[in-house]
Write a protein that holds these residues in place. Structure first.
Motif, PDB file in Angstrom:
ATOM      1  N   THR A  50      -5.592   9.441  -3.793  1.00 48.67           N
ATOM      2  CA  THR A  50      -6.788   9.267  -2.985  1.00 48.67           C
ATOM      3  C   THR A  50      -6.916   7.787  -2.633  1.00 48.67           C
ATOM      4  OG1 THR A  50      -8.177   8.857  -4.909  1.00 48.67           O
ATOM      5  CG2 THR A  50      -7.960  11.166  -4.185  1.00 48.67           C
ATOM      6  N   ILE A  51      -7.803   7.477  -1.705  1.00 52.48           N
ATOM      7  CA  ILE A  51      -8.053   6.073  -1.364  1.00 52.48           C
ATOM      8  C   ILE A  51      -8.501   5.309  -2.609  1.00 52.48           C
ATOM      9  CG2 ILE A  51      -9.467   4.483  -0.001  1.00 52.48           C
ATOM     10  CD1 ILE A  51      -7.553   5.934   1.796  1.00 52.48           C
ATOM     11  N   ASN A  52      -9.383   5.904  -3.394  1.00 53.58           N
ATOM     12  CA  ASN A  52      -9.866   5.223  -4.605  1.00 53.58           C
ATOM     13  C   ASN A  52      -8.737   4.990  -5.603  1.00 53.58           C
ATOM     14  OD1 ASN A  52     -12.519   4.888  -3.796  1.00 53.58           O
ATOM     15  ND2 ASN A  52     -13.170   6.855  -4.639  1.00 53.58           N
ATOM     16  N   ALA A  53      -7.852   5.956  -5.753  1.00 49.34           N
ATOM     17  CA  ALA A  53      -6.723   5.792  -6.678  1.00 49.34           C
ATOM     18  C   ALA A  53      -5.780   4.700  -6.199  1.00 49.34           C
ATOM     19  CB  ALA A  53      -5.977   7.113  -6.851  1.00 49.34           C
ATOM     20  N   VAL A  54      -5.541   4.639  -4.891  1.00 48.13           N
ATOM     21  CA  VAL A  54      -4.699   3.580  -4.324  1.00 48.13           C
ATOM     22  C   VAL A  54      -5.375   2.221  -4.518  1.00 48.13           C
ATOM     23  CG1 VAL A  54      -3.692   2.661  -2.179  1.00 48.13           C
ATOM     24  CG2 VAL A  54      -3.509   5.106  -2.706  1.00 48.13           C
ATOM     25  N   ALA A  55      -6.688   2.163  -4.295  1.00 48.12           N
ATOM     26  CA  ALA A  55      -7.438   0.918  -4.502  1.00 48.12           C
ATOM     27  C   ALA A  55      -7.284   0.434  -5.936  1.00 48.12           C
ATOM     28  CB  ALA A  55      -8.915   1.129  -4.169  1.00 48.12           C
ATOM     29  N   HIS A  56      -7.423   1.360  -6.880  1.00 48.05           N
ATOM     30  CA  HIS A  56      -7.282   1.008  -8.294  1.00 48.05           C
ATOM     31  C   HIS A  56      -5.865   0.509  -8.592  1.00 48.05           C
ATOM     32  CE1 HIS A  56      -7.996   1.107 -12.591  1.00 48.05           C
ATOM     33  NE2 HIS A  56      -6.860   1.764 -12.725  1.00 48.05           N
ATOM     34  N   GLU A  57      -4.867   1.167  -8.027  1.00 51.47           N
ATOM     35  CA  GLU A  57      -3.463   0.788  -8.256  1.00 51.47           C
ATOM     36  C   GLU A  57      -3.192  -0.636  -7.773  1.00 51.47           C
ATOM     37  OE1 GLU A  57       0.609   1.578  -9.392  1.00 51.47           O
ATOM     38  OE2 GLU A  57      -1.242   2.637  -9.855  1.00 51.47           O
ATOM     39  N   ILE A  58      -3.771  -0.986  -6.623  1.00 50.79           N
ATOM     40  CA  ILE A  58      -3.556  -2.318  -6.044  1.00 50.79           C
ATOM     41  C   ILE A  58      -4.463  -3.358  -6.693  1.00 50.79           C
ATOM     42  CG2 ILE A  58      -3.687  -3.688  -3.926  1.00 50.79           C
ATOM     43  CD1 ILE A  58      -3.059  -1.119  -2.370  1.00 50.79           C
ATOM     44  N   GLY A  59      -5.632  -2.914  -7.163  1.00 51.71           N
ATOM     45  CA  GLY A  59      -6.582  -3.842  -7.764  1.00 51.71           C
ATOM     46  C   GLY A  59      -7.529  -4.448  -6.743  1.00 51.71           C
ATOM     47  N   ILE A  60      -7.879  -3.642  -5.720  1.00 55.17           N
ATOM     48  CA  ILE A  60      -8.828  -4.102  -4.706  1.00 55.17           C
ATOM     49  C   ILE A  60      -9.924  -3.058  -4.554  1.00 55.17           C
ATOM     50  CG2 ILE A  60      -7.101  -5.482  -3.482  1.00 55.17           C
ATOM     51  CD1 ILE A  60      -6.934  -3.265  -1.373  1.00 55.17           C
ATOM     52  N   ASP A  61     -10.938  -3.401  -3.746  1.00 51.99           N
ATOM     53  CA  ASP A  61     -12.033  -2.454  -3.548  1.00 51.99           C
ATOM     54  C   ASP A  61     -11.627  -1.321  -2.602  1.00 51.99           C
ATOM     55  OD1 ASP A  61     -12.285  -3.405  -0.899  1.00 51.99           O
ATOM     56  OD2 ASP A  61     -13.912  -4.761  -1.426  1.00 51.99           O
ATOM     57  N   GLN A  62     -12.448  -0.276  -2.598  1.00 49.46           N
ATOM     58  CA  GLN A  62     -12.153   0.921  -1.824  1.00 49.46           C
ATOM     59  C   GLN A  62     -12.059   0.627  -0.337  1.00 49.46           C
ATOM     60  OE1 GLN A  62     -14.415   2.696   0.346  1.00 49.46           O
ATOM     61  NE2 GLN A  62     -13.002   4.383   0.685  1.00 49.46           N
ATOM     62  N   SER A  63     -12.940  -0.223   0.189  1.00 48.72           N
ATOM     63  CA  SER A  63     -12.921  -0.486   1.630  1.00 48.72           C
ATOM     64  C   SER A  63     -11.658  -1.248   2.035  1.00 48.72           C
ATOM     65  CB  SER A  63     -14.179  -1.244   2.077  1.00 48.72           C
ATOM     66  OG  SER A  63     -14.242  -2.517   1.479  1.00 48.72           O
ATOM     67  N   GLY A  64     -11.201  -2.169   1.195  1.00 45.85           N
ATOM     68  CA  GLY A  64      -9.956  -2.882   1.474  1.00 45.85           C
ATOM     69  C   GLY A  64      -8.760  -1.950   1.444  1.00 45.85           C
ATOM     70  N   ALA A  65      -8.748  -1.057   0.470  1.00 46.60           N
ATOM     71  CA  ALA A  65      -7.654  -0.087   0.372  1.00 46.60           C
ATOM     72  C   ALA A  65      -7.683   0.863   1.563  1.00 46.60           C
ATOM     73  CB  ALA A  65      -7.746   0.690  -0.937  1.00 46.60           C
ATOM     74  N   SER A  66      -8.867   1.251   1.981  1.00 41.27           N
ATOM     75  CA  SER A  66      -8.993   2.146   3.123  1.00 41.27           C
ATOM     76  C   SER A  66      -8.396   1.504   4.376  1.00 41.27           C
ATOM     77  CB  SER A  66     -10.465   2.497   3.351  1.00 41.27           C
ATOM     78  OG  SER A  66     -10.602   3.370   4.448  1.00 41.27           O
ATOM     79  N   VAL A  83       0.826  -1.209   0.000  1.00 43.89           N
ATOM     80  CA  VAL A  83       0.000   0.000   0.000  1.00 43.89           C
ATOM     81  C   VAL A  83       0.863   1.263   0.000  1.00 43.89           C
ATOM     82  CG1 VAL A  83      -0.352   0.177   2.519  1.00 43.89           C
ATOM     83  CG2 VAL A  83      -2.100   1.036   0.927  1.00 43.89           C
ATOM     84  N   THR A  84       2.001   1.221   0.676  1.00 43.42           N
ATOM     85  CA  THR A  84       2.882   2.389   0.675  1.00 43.42           C
ATOM     86  C   THR A  84       3.459   2.618  -0.717  1.00 43.42           C
ATOM     87  OG1 THR A  84       3.402   1.990   3.013  1.00 43.42           O
ATOM     88  CG2 THR A  84       4.909   3.422   1.774  1.00 43.42           C
ATOM     89  N   GLU A  85       3.891   1.544  -1.354  1.00 42.55           N
ATOM     90  CA  GLU A  85       4.433   1.664  -2.713  1.00 42.55           C
ATOM     91  C   GLU A  85       3.354   2.117  -3.692  1.00 42.55           C
ATOM     92  OE1 GLU A  85       7.915  -0.589  -4.960  1.00 42.55           O
ATOM     93  OE2 GLU A  85       6.295  -1.904  -4.328  1.00 42.55           O
ATOM     94  N   ALA A  86       2.126   1.616  -3.521  1.00 44.99           N
ATOM     95  CA  ALA A  86       1.023   2.030  -4.399  1.00 44.99           C
ATOM     96  C   ALA A  86       0.728   3.519  -4.223  1.00 44.99           C
ATOM     97  CB  ALA A  86      -0.224   1.202  -4.105  1.00 44.99           C
ATOM     98  N   ALA A  87       0.681   3.977  -2.978  1.00 49.68           N
ATOM     99  CA  ALA A  87       0.420   5.399  -2.729  1.00 49.68           C
ATOM    100  C   ALA A  87       1.532   6.259  -3.325  1.00 49.68           C
ATOM    101  CB  ALA A  87       0.288   5.658  -1.226  1.00 49.68           C
ATOM    102  N   TYR A  88       2.758   5.798  -3.199  1.00 51.72           N
ATOM    103  CA  TYR A  88       3.891   6.530  -3.765  1.00 51.72           C
ATOM    104  C   TYR A  88       3.768   6.619  -5.293  1.00 51.72           C
ATOM    105  CZ  TYR A  88       8.697   7.896  -4.780  1.00 51.72           C
ATOM    106  OH  TYR A  88       9.808   8.552  -5.242  1.00 51.72           O
ATOM    107  N   ALA A  89       3.451   5.483  -5.930  1.00 50.71           N
ATOM    108  CA  ALA A  89       3.326   5.459  -7.390  1.00 50.71           C
ATOM    109  C   ALA A  89       2.192   6.369  -7.855  1.00 50.71           C
ATOM    110  CB  ALA A  89       3.087   4.030  -7.875  1.00 50.71           C
ATOM    111  N   VAL A  90       1.056   6.305  -7.188  1.00 41.16           N
ATOM    112  CA  VAL A  90      -0.086   7.138  -7.561  1.00 41.16           C
ATOM    113  C   VAL A  90       0.255   8.614  -7.382  1.00 41.16           C
ATOM    114  CG1 VAL A  90      -2.448   7.784  -6.925  1.00 41.16           C
ATOM    115  CG2 VAL A  90      -1.825   5.368  -7.120  1.00 41.16           C
ATOM    116  N   SER A  91       0.921   8.952  -6.275  1.00 42.97           N
ATOM    117  CA  SER A  91       1.222  10.358  -5.991  1.00 42.97           C
ATOM    118  C   SER A  91       2.187  10.961  -7.008  1.00 42.97           C
ATOM    119  CB  SER A  91       1.779  10.513  -4.577  1.00 42.97           C
ATOM    120  OG  SER A  91       3.064   9.937  -4.471  1.00 42.97           O
TER     121      SER A  91
END
Length: 140
Positions: free
Chosen positions: A47-63, A33-41
């Protein structure tokens, strides 16, 4: 009958996804999740939704993952610029250090697993993996 290349690819993925203990698995999720947030940023607001998309999981899991990484000090949540209702995810200095340590560990594992391989074989394998990732990325 031996496995075809597609079967070997997916066995490879399954093999590595199972090679963790619970402690390593939790640390791996924090890195993920840290690497995904870094890549998205690097591309725009994380955002949580952008991180969720990057990882390929739903918004609640990413949250949940973001909250866990924030509690560990790797990520921070703040109000989005211009919209206090939206939350942006930022990577802390500790998060950057976590990513750097994870990458160093990954390189050590690769070196250990390919010990005895020629530099050419390592380079070709590396290029083939990069190519597979690029080709599987819908935006790439």
């Amino acid at each position: 009958m031996s496995a075809g290349p597609g079967q070997a690819l997916f066995e490879f993925v399954r093999h590595w996804s199972r090679r963790t203990t619970p402690d390593v698995g939790e640390q791996g999720r924090l890195v993920l999740v840290t690497e995904a947030a870094y890549a998205v940023s690097r591309r725009g607001p994380a955002t949580i939704n952008a991180v969720a998309h990057e990882i390929g999981i739903d918004q609640s899991g990413a949250s949940r993952l973001v909250k866990d990484a924030a509690a560990a000090g790797y990520l921070e949540l703040r109000s989005a610029d211009g919209d206090a209702r939206r939350r942006q995810v930022g990577v802390t200095d500790a998060g950057v250090e976590l990513i750097e340590q994870a990458h160093a560990w990954q390189e050590e594992v690769f070196a250990r697993l390919t010990e005895g391989w020629s530099e050419r074989r390592r380079t070709e394998f590396h290029k083939a993996m990069v190519s597979l990732v690029e080709r599987s990325n819908p935006s790439g």
